[in-house]
Design a protein around this motif. Structure first.
Motif, PDB file in Angstrom:
ATOM      1  N   ASP A 310       0.833  -1.208   0.000  1.00  0.00           N
ATOM      2  CA  ASP A 310       0.000   0.000   0.000  1.00  0.00           C
ATOM      3  C   ASP A 310       0.864   1.254   0.000  1.00  0.00           C
ATOM      4  N   THR A 311       1.917   1.233   0.803  1.00  0.00           N
ATOM      5  CA  THR A 311       2.797   2.385   0.907  1.00  0.00           C
ATOM      6  C   THR A 311       3.558   2.614  -0.389  1.00  0.00           C
ATOM      7  N   GLU A 312       4.018   1.527  -0.980  1.00  0.00           N
ATOM      8  CA  GLU A 312       4.734   1.656  -2.250  1.00  0.00           C
ATOM      9  C   GLU A 312       3.833   2.213  -3.344  1.00  0.00           C
ATOM     10  N   GLU A 313       2.578   1.798  -3.359  1.00  0.00           N
ATOM     11  CA  GLU A 313       1.643   2.314  -4.369  1.00  0.00           C
ATOM     12  C   GLU A 313       1.370   3.800  -4.134  1.00  0.00           C
ATOM     13  N   PHE A 314       1.321   4.195  -2.869  1.00  0.00           N
ATOM     14  CA  PHE A 314       1.141   5.620  -2.573  1.00  0.00           C
ATOM     15  C   PHE A 314       2.283   6.441  -3.170  1.00  0.00           C
ATOM     16  N   THR A 315       3.503   5.967  -3.002  1.00  0.00           N
ATOM     17  CA  THR A 315       4.635   6.716  -3.547  1.00  0.00           C
ATOM     18  C   THR A 315       4.556   6.806  -5.063  1.00  0.00           C
ATOM     19  N   THR A 316       4.088   5.741  -5.699  1.00  0.00           N
ATOM     20  CA  THR A 316       3.948   5.749  -7.162  1.00  0.00           C
ATOM     21  C   THR A 316       2.911   6.776  -7.609  1.00  0.00           C
ATOM     22  N   ILE A 317       1.758   6.770  -6.942  1.00  0.00           N
ATOM     23  CA  ILE A 317       0.679   7.696  -7.307  1.00  0.00           C
ATOM     24  C   ILE A 317       1.080   9.138  -6.992  1.00  0.00           C
ATOM     25  N   ALA A 318       1.731   9.363  -5.866  1.00  0.00           N
ATOM     26  CA  ALA A 318       2.174  10.709  -5.516  1.00  0.00           C
ATOM     27  C   ALA A 318       3.170  11.230  -6.539  1.00  0.00           C
ATOM     28  N   ASP A 319       4.068  10.368  -6.979  1.00  0.00           N
ATOM     29  CA  ASP A 319       5.054  10.763  -7.980  1.00  0.00           C
ATOM     30  C   ASP A 319       4.382  11.177  -9.289  1.00  0.00           C
ATOM     31  N   LYS A 320       3.320  10.471  -9.670  1.00  0.00           N
ATOM     32  CA  LYS A 320       2.581  10.811 -10.887  1.00  0.00           C
ATOM     33  C   LYS A 320       1.857  12.147 -10.772  1.00  0.00           C
ATOM     34  N   HIS A 321       1.618  12.595  -9.554  1.00  0.00           N
ATOM     35  CA  HIS A 321       0.922  13.860  -9.345  1.00  0.00           C
ATOM     36  C   HIS A 321       1.888  14.941  -8.845  1.00  0.00           C
ATOM     37  N   ASN A 322       3.120  14.858  -9.338  1.00  0.00           N
ATOM     38  CA  ASN A 322       4.097  15.944  -9.190  1.00  0.00           C
ATOM     39  C   ASN A 322       4.611  16.138  -7.760  1.00  0.00           C
ATOM     40  N   ALA A 323       4.729  15.062  -7.021  1.00  0.00           N
ATOM     41  CA  ALA A 323       5.291  15.179  -5.680  1.00  0.00           C
ATOM     42  C   ALA A 323       6.714  15.706  -5.744  1.00  0.00           C
TER      43      ALA A 323
END
Length: 486
Positions: A310-323
């Protein structure tokens, strides 16, 4: 118990007739002398207990403050009030933010804070039965050795009582996964406006014998009766969560990350958002080491069996939204430090308030997650148009936002601009399909806005229920009902 029976307030000679107020005070004092509670008529004490934490509180002059210690105490006072047509305002720790515990003219302030016992913990049934005055955090501490948790955790978790939490349907940071207070209420004992003690709900996991009346009292803000006992559902103590943090240049990017992550089906145990100004205020309070040069920060925790994924997927999605920056940790000390920082937002806001004019209005607007990005865009426009300083946090996974508006409490123009911004935020939330309050309640602060959310049919239902349960309107009169259509 001994009590000083009050003398008449008249300054005339001793033969002056006793006022109705003084007569009622004498009779109430005699009544209370027969039970275990205490009563005070001291003007300064009553004034200190005549409001909660709502800004710019308005309240009437209460007749007395009664501190009940038992159900029988509550029944006696409520029955006395019913017989004499006296308003009753139930109170707990008075940590509310909307004026729901404010005194009404010639009312009895009825505090149940001293009724704070845990009556039963059932590990087998995973339930706990408590009196209303127990503090939320104290209950959590008592349950931990049993391997059990009561999840609702409002920001005032260390001060607010379970009775008050039920009266406002309090939420908090864990609600995104576990739900709000009403999801954990099984059974209530309530003293009705005529002094009758009734039991509503069921201790059992299932129960459809009659209407679900317990839920009627959850969120009722003391307007239908006094909650004197509660049986609550518990869950097994969850494992230590993993925590991920991401920072963004804008609130919109952070909000879109939340929508995308939750929309993908993930259920974090906590999902919080802080804007850049809030981060700056936190660092001013204490050196938390947070990057205050960002537009927003997300804190996500997962306590599931798939927490790592779950945490790894969060980092992936955050990265896609310009984190800008992303980090995660399985270190309990890091987790605790981040949660502690988030819980210090209110004290940080209070420090800023004291140093910048002394005025603060705290909003509580809940919107669909799909509308969060648009809400923060609208909030930015309100900041620009009004010139009001607005910091914002959110229980982002729920769509529950808490903008905090700061102003000069001694400057009329500054107060007016803050009030205008406050109302614009309410309109913004409603226009996006939201609600005027997600967890703080309506109280006096937002009562005039309730008709903007409830249609005529819903208003009539509210009034019909109030009339049926409290025909003389003695229980916390006004409040949420004040502006509903008559």
């Amino acid at each position: 118990m001994s009590v000083r029976v009050p003398t008449p307030h008249s300054s005339a000679d001793s033969d002056s007739p006793e006022s109705d107020r003084d007569r009622l005070a004498r009779e109430l004092a005699i009544l209370v002398d027969d039970f275990n509670g205490t009563i005070t008529f001291d003007d300064d004490v009553i004034a200190a207990h005549s409001h909660d934490e709502a800004p710019q509180p308005t309240s009437g002059r209460a007749l007395a403050l009664v501190r009940a210690r038992s159900i029988a105490d509550v029944q006696a006072v409520v029955r006395f009030a019913y017989e004499h047509g006296i308003p009753v305002v139930p109170q707990g720790a008075r940590t509310g933010l909307t004026g729901g515990a404010n005194a009404k003219e010639n009312c009895i302030l009825l505090s149940v804070k001293s009724m704070d016992r845990i009556l039963e913990i059932s590990e087998l049934n995973q339930t706990v039965t408590v009196e209303p005055g127990i503090v939320n955090q104290d209950l959590k501490g008592a349950l931990r050795p049993h391997g059990l948790l009561y999840p609702p955790d409002p920001g005032s978790v260390g001060m607010s009582t379970i009775g008050g939490n039920i009266a406002t349907n309090a939420g908090g940071m864990c609600c995104v996964k576990y739900g709000v207070t009403r999801d954990f209420v099984r059974e209530l004992k309530v003293v009705l406006p005529d002094g009758t003690l009734t039991r509503v709900g069921h201790k059992t996991a299932k129960g459809v014998a009659g209407l679900e009346l317990a839920q009627l009292f959850v969120g009722s803000e003391g307007t239908l009766g006094v909650i004197v006992e509660a049986t609550l559902r518990l869950i097994p103590l969850p494992p230590t969560p993993l925590t991920a943090v991401a920072t963004f240049a804008s609130e919109r990017d952070a909000a879109e990350t939340v929508a995308a992550y939750m929309g993908a089906g993930y259920r974090p145990s906590m999902f919080e958002m802080l804007d850049g100004l809030t981060i700056s205020m936190l660092n001013e309070l204490k050196d938390f080491g947070l990057d205050e040069n960002v537009g927003a920060m997300l804190i996500m925790q997962s306590d599931s069996t798939t927490a790592k994924e779950d945490t790894e997927e969060f980092t992936t999605i955050a990265d896609k939204h310009n984190a800008i920056d992303i980090a995660f940790s399985d270190n309990p000390a890091d987790n605790d430090a981040l949660v502690a920082a988030r819980r210090m937002v209110h004290p940080a806001n209070e420090l800023y308030q004291r140093n910048h004019g002394g005025g603060q209005l705290i909003e509580d607007i809940c919107i669909p997650r799909s509308s969060m990005a648009d809400f923060f865009d609208g909030l930015a426009a309100i900041r620009k148009n009004t010139g009001v300083v607005i910091a914002a946090i959110a229980h982002a996974g729920d769509g529950n936002t808490h903008p905090a508006l700061f102003f000069d409490a001694y400057d009329q123009e500054s107060c007016a601009r803050a009030q205008d911004a406050f109302e614009q935020i309410i309109h913004l939330g409603l226009s996006l399909g939201g609600t005027i309050t997600g967890e703080h309640g309506v109280g006096d602060l937002k009562s005039k806005w309730l008709p903007h959310e409830l249609d005529e049919g819903a208003q009539n239902l509210h009034l019909a229920i109030k009339q049926a349960v409290d025909p003389d309107s003695i229980m916390n009169p006004g409040g949420m009902y004040h502006y509903l259509r008559r």
